[in-house]
Design a protein around this motif. Structure first.
Motif, PDB file in Angstrom:
ATOM      1  N   GLU A  52       0.875  -1.180   0.000  1.00 40.71           N
ATOM      2  CA  GLU A  52       0.000   0.000   0.000  1.00 40.71           C
ATOM      3  C   GLU A  52       0.909   1.226   0.000  1.00 40.71           C
ATOM      4  O   GLU A  52       1.390   1.674   1.032  1.00 40.71           O
ATOM      5  CB  GLU A  52      -0.946   0.009   1.192  1.00 40.71           C
ATOM      6  CG  GLU A  52      -1.987   1.106   1.090  1.00 40.71           C
ATOM      7  CD  GLU A  52      -3.000   1.095   2.233  1.00 40.71           C
ATOM      8  OE1 GLU A  52      -3.969   1.882   2.172  1.00 40.71           O
ATOM      9  OE2 GLU A  52      -2.809   0.326   3.198  1.00 40.71           O
ATOM     10  N   ILE A  53       1.115   1.789  -1.171  1.00 40.81           N
ATOM     11  CA  ILE A  53       2.129   2.840  -1.343  1.00 40.81           C
ATOM     12  C   ILE A  53       1.565   4.240  -1.137  1.00 40.81           C
ATOM     13  O   ILE A  53       2.320   5.214  -1.132  1.00 40.81           O
ATOM     14  CB  ILE A  53       2.768   2.718  -2.736  1.00 40.81           C
ATOM     15  CG1 ILE A  53       1.697   2.767  -3.822  1.00 40.81           C
ATOM     16  CG2 ILE A  53       3.591   1.431  -2.833  1.00 40.81           C
ATOM     17  CD1 ILE A  53       2.238   2.760  -5.232  1.00 40.81           C
ATOM     18  N   HIS A  54       0.274   4.346  -0.998  1.00 37.15           N
ATOM     19  CA  HIS A  54      -0.458   5.571  -0.683  1.00 37.15           C
ATOM     20  C   HIS A  54      -1.803   5.075  -0.186  1.00 37.15           C
ATOM     21  O   HIS A  54      -2.217   3.964  -0.543  1.00 37.15           O
ATOM     22  CB  HIS A  54      -0.612   6.447  -1.938  1.00 37.15           C
ATOM     23  CG  HIS A  54      -1.328   7.744  -1.697  1.00 37.15           C
ATOM     24  ND1 HIS A  54      -0.720   8.832  -1.109  1.00 37.15           N
ATOM     25  CD2 HIS A  54      -2.610   8.137  -1.952  1.00 37.15           C
ATOM     26  CE1 HIS A  54      -1.575   9.827  -1.013  1.00 37.15           C
ATOM     27  NE2 HIS A  54      -2.730   9.434  -1.520  1.00 37.15           N
ATOM     28  N   PRO A  55      -2.494   5.814   0.664  1.00 33.50           N
ATOM     29  CA  PRO A  55      -3.775   5.306   1.135  1.00 33.50           C
ATOM     30  C   PRO A  55      -4.651   4.788  -0.005  1.00 33.50           C
ATOM     31  O   PRO A  55      -4.951   5.515  -0.953  1.00 33.50           O
ATOM     32  CB  PRO A  55      -4.396   6.526   1.825  1.00 33.50           C
ATOM     33  CG  PRO A  55      -3.216   7.285   2.340  1.00 33.50           C
ATOM     34  CD  PRO A  55      -2.152   7.114   1.285  1.00 33.50           C
ATOM     35  N   ASN A  56      -5.022   3.499   0.082  1.00 32.39           N
ATOM     36  CA  ASN A  56      -5.900   2.829  -0.895  1.00 32.39           C
ATOM     37  C   ASN A  56      -5.255   2.626  -2.258  1.00 32.39           C
ATOM     38  O   ASN A  56      -5.947   2.234  -3.203  1.00 32.39           O
ATOM     39  CB  ASN A  56      -7.224   3.581  -1.064  1.00 32.39           C
ATOM     40  CG  ASN A  56      -7.948   3.800   0.236  1.00 32.39           C
ATOM     41  OD1 ASN A  56      -8.024   4.931   0.723  1.00 32.39           O
ATOM     42  ND2 ASN A  56      -8.455   2.734   0.822  1.00 32.39           N
ATOM     43  N   LEU A  57      -3.942   2.821  -2.383  1.00 32.97           N
ATOM     44  CA  LEU A  57      -3.246   2.567  -3.651  1.00 32.97           C
ATOM     45  C   LEU A  57      -2.298   1.398  -3.439  1.00 32.97           C
ATOM     46  O   LEU A  57      -1.322   1.494  -2.702  1.00 32.97           O
ATOM     47  CB  LEU A  57      -2.477   3.807  -4.109  1.00 32.97           C
ATOM     48  CG  LEU A  57      -1.780   3.690  -5.473  1.00 32.97           C
ATOM     49  CD1 LEU A  57      -2.802   3.481  -6.590  1.00 32.97           C
ATOM     50  CD2 LEU A  57      -0.941   4.944  -5.758  1.00 32.97           C
TER      51      LEU A  57
ATOM     52  N   VAL B  70      -7.852   0.271  -3.879  1.00 38.06           N
ATOM     53  CA  VAL B  70      -8.464  -0.775  -3.060  1.00 38.06           C
ATOM     54  C   VAL B  70      -9.142  -0.127  -1.867  1.00 38.06           C
ATOM     55  O   VAL B  70      -8.529   0.660  -1.146  1.00 38.06           O
ATOM     56  CB  VAL B  70      -7.403  -1.789  -2.566  1.00 38.06           C
ATOM     57  CG1 VAL B  70      -8.059  -2.877  -1.723  1.00 38.06           C
ATOM     58  CG2 VAL B  70      -6.651  -2.397  -3.739  1.00 38.06           C
ATOM     59  N   GLY B  71     -10.416  -0.443  -1.673  1.00 36.33           N
ATOM     60  CA  GLY B  71     -11.099   0.087  -0.504  1.00 36.33           C
ATOM     61  C   GLY B  71     -12.599   0.014  -0.643  1.00 36.33           C
ATOM     62  O   GLY B  71     -13.138  -0.574  -1.596  1.00 36.33           O
ATOM     63  N   SER B  72     -13.278   0.606   0.316  1.00 38.25           N
ATOM     64  CA  SER B  72     -14.728   0.718   0.232  1.00 38.25           C
ATOM     65  C   SER B  72     -15.090   1.651  -0.913  1.00 38.25           C
ATOM     66  O   SER B  72     -14.243   2.400  -1.427  1.00 38.25           O
ATOM     67  CB  SER B  72     -15.299   1.257   1.540  1.00 38.25           C
ATOM     68  OG  SER B  72     -14.906   2.617   1.716  1.00 38.25           O
ATOM     69  N   HIS B  73     -16.353   1.617  -1.306  1.00 36.26           N
ATOM     70  CA  HIS B  73     -16.787   2.505  -2.383  1.00 36.26           C
ATOM     71  C   HIS B  73     -16.515   3.969  -2.031  1.00 36.26           C
ATOM     72  O   HIS B  73     -16.095   4.759  -2.891  1.00 36.26           O
ATOM     73  CB  HIS B  73     -18.275   2.306  -2.662  1.00 36.26           C
ATOM     74  CG  HIS B  73     -18.641   0.885  -2.972  1.00 36.26           C
ATOM     75  ND1 HIS B  73     -17.915   0.104  -3.832  1.00 36.26           N
ATOM     76  CD2 HIS B  73     -19.662   0.100  -2.524  1.00 36.26           C
ATOM     77  CE1 HIS B  73     -18.469  -1.093  -3.914  1.00 36.26           C
ATOM     78  NE2 HIS B  73     -19.531  -1.120  -3.132  1.00 36.26           N
TER      79      HIS B  73
END
Length: 380
Positions: A292-297, A313-316
């Motif tokens: 995870e190189i940045h929040p949700n990336l 990657v994450g919730s909608h």
């Protein structure tokens, strides 16, 4: 402003696992799980069209089916969806390419977009009979686009360039509308080609700070040419009702990466001449931890796949927030994909797009009013 979203046609095969390959490496065995038949690709295309995607990208190279032929056939099974056809300038004459594009526009009602791929791997180019080095390929791309754009404008074009020569070239029928040209590249010569000739500059999914640097670089080059460009980003997506569900799916995909396949793919990609590919590799360094190189990336896709190697990657709600973060930098177009491509189109189209619509940053191309779904019909 309404953001534009495109999906992806997996002409290299599809699967519930990541289909690796690209940039001179062959598609992995998972690509045989769902062969890229016209029937299956049309199913994905119709779903993307209904959900509100504007277009669909097709890749190019020896690892996949031919983009021109495949999209020409799939277009007959759709009504509105545009096709972002990847093609390599060195493989056909600029006059023929301009003619092909013009025919495609007439036969599909103006649904062609062109993704110009100069070609980053010399060994793959040589397999097609192209023996120029990388810098020369970029210079040839500039000449190619100069000819094509002139022909599309109805001009009679003659050019005696370093790599291309045409004399009194002219199209009997020009395309209407003229296809927009998409292009990506991280080298200095790539930037010059983009500034002079293209409509949309594409970057792979790097962290926002790096994307901002690229945008500023290309904007500056284009301004010196008296031009303005739009900007797009190429990403995979894994979006679910909750963050926990999304990361569990990313973990499932990661667990399916055979260590020997990772070593083989990483070894091949490490020899890549593409600066963009080297930037992708630097995001994970071949390691499975700290992806995870940045929040949700998440950089996990790049362990087995060349080219675009990161996923949101994450919730909608989280994925929608990351999209708005990129949009704030100047990204207007998002070229997305996910495994498998049919199911992930629905997860994103029913989970994220309605949230963006509710916030006024996206609207359905067909004018439909979208409401966020709490559950999508497919499970991974």
């Amino acid at each position: 402003m309404s953001l534009t979203f495109h999906w992806f046609l997996p002409t290299n095969g599809d699967s519930r696992h990541v289909v690796g390959g690209g940039h001179g490496t062959p598609a992995t065995a998972s690509g045989r799980d769902r062969p890229p038949t016209v029937a299956y690709l049309s199913q994905i295309a119709r779903a993307a069209e209904d959900l509100g995607f504007v277009g669909a990208l097709t890749p190019t190279g020896a690892w996949c089916e031919d983009a021109w032929l495949t999209t020409a056939m799939v277009s007959q099974n759709t009504e509105r969806l545009k096709f972002l056809v990847a093609f390599r300038p060195g493989f056909v004459s600029p006059t023929l390419a301009a003619q092909m594009a013009s025919t495609f526009q007439r036969e599909t009602g103006g649904r062609l977009l062109l993704n110009v791929v100069t070609g980053g791997e010399s060994h793959e180019q040589r397999a097609y009979g192209d023996f120029l080095d990388k810098d020369a390929r970029y210079r040839r791309t500039g000449e190619f686009l100069e000819v094509v754009r002139g022909l599309w404008e109805g001009e009679t074009v003659s050019l005696k360039g370093e790599h291309l020569r045409v004399e009194d070239a002219k199209l009997a029928r020009v395309p209407d509308p003229v296809p927009e040209v998409y292009f990506g590249g991280s080298s200095p010569l790539a930037g010059e080609v983009a500034a002079r000739h293209v409509d949309v500059y594409l970057t792979w999914g790097e962290p926002p700070a790096q994307v901002a640097e690229k945008i500023a670089w290309i904007r500056g080059l284009a301004a010196r040419q008296g031009r303005t460009l739009r900007f797009g980003i190429r990403l995979h997506v894994i979006t679910r009702d909750t963050s926990e569900q999304a990361w569990a799916e990313a973990g499932r995909l990661l667990d399916g990466f055979d260590p020997e396949t990772v070593r083989s793919v990483q070894g091949g990609l490490a020899r890549s001449e593409s600066e963009g590919q080297q930037r992708m590799l630097a995001l994970h360094g071949g390691r499975r931890d700290a992806l995870e190189i940045h929040p949700n990336l998440w950089a996990g896709i790049g362990l087995v796949r060349g080219g675009a190697g990161t996923a949101l990657v994450g919730s909608h709600d989280e994925v929608a927030a990351r999209i708005k973060e990129y949009a704030a930098l100047g990204i207007e177009e998002f070229v997305l994909s996910g495994y498998p491509h049919l199911e992930e189109a629905y997860w994103f189209g029913e989970g994220v797009l309605p949230r963006l619509a509710a916030e006024g940053v996206w609207r359905h191309p067909a004018g439909r009013v979208e409401t966020p779904a709490t559950q999508v019909p497919f499970a991974s």
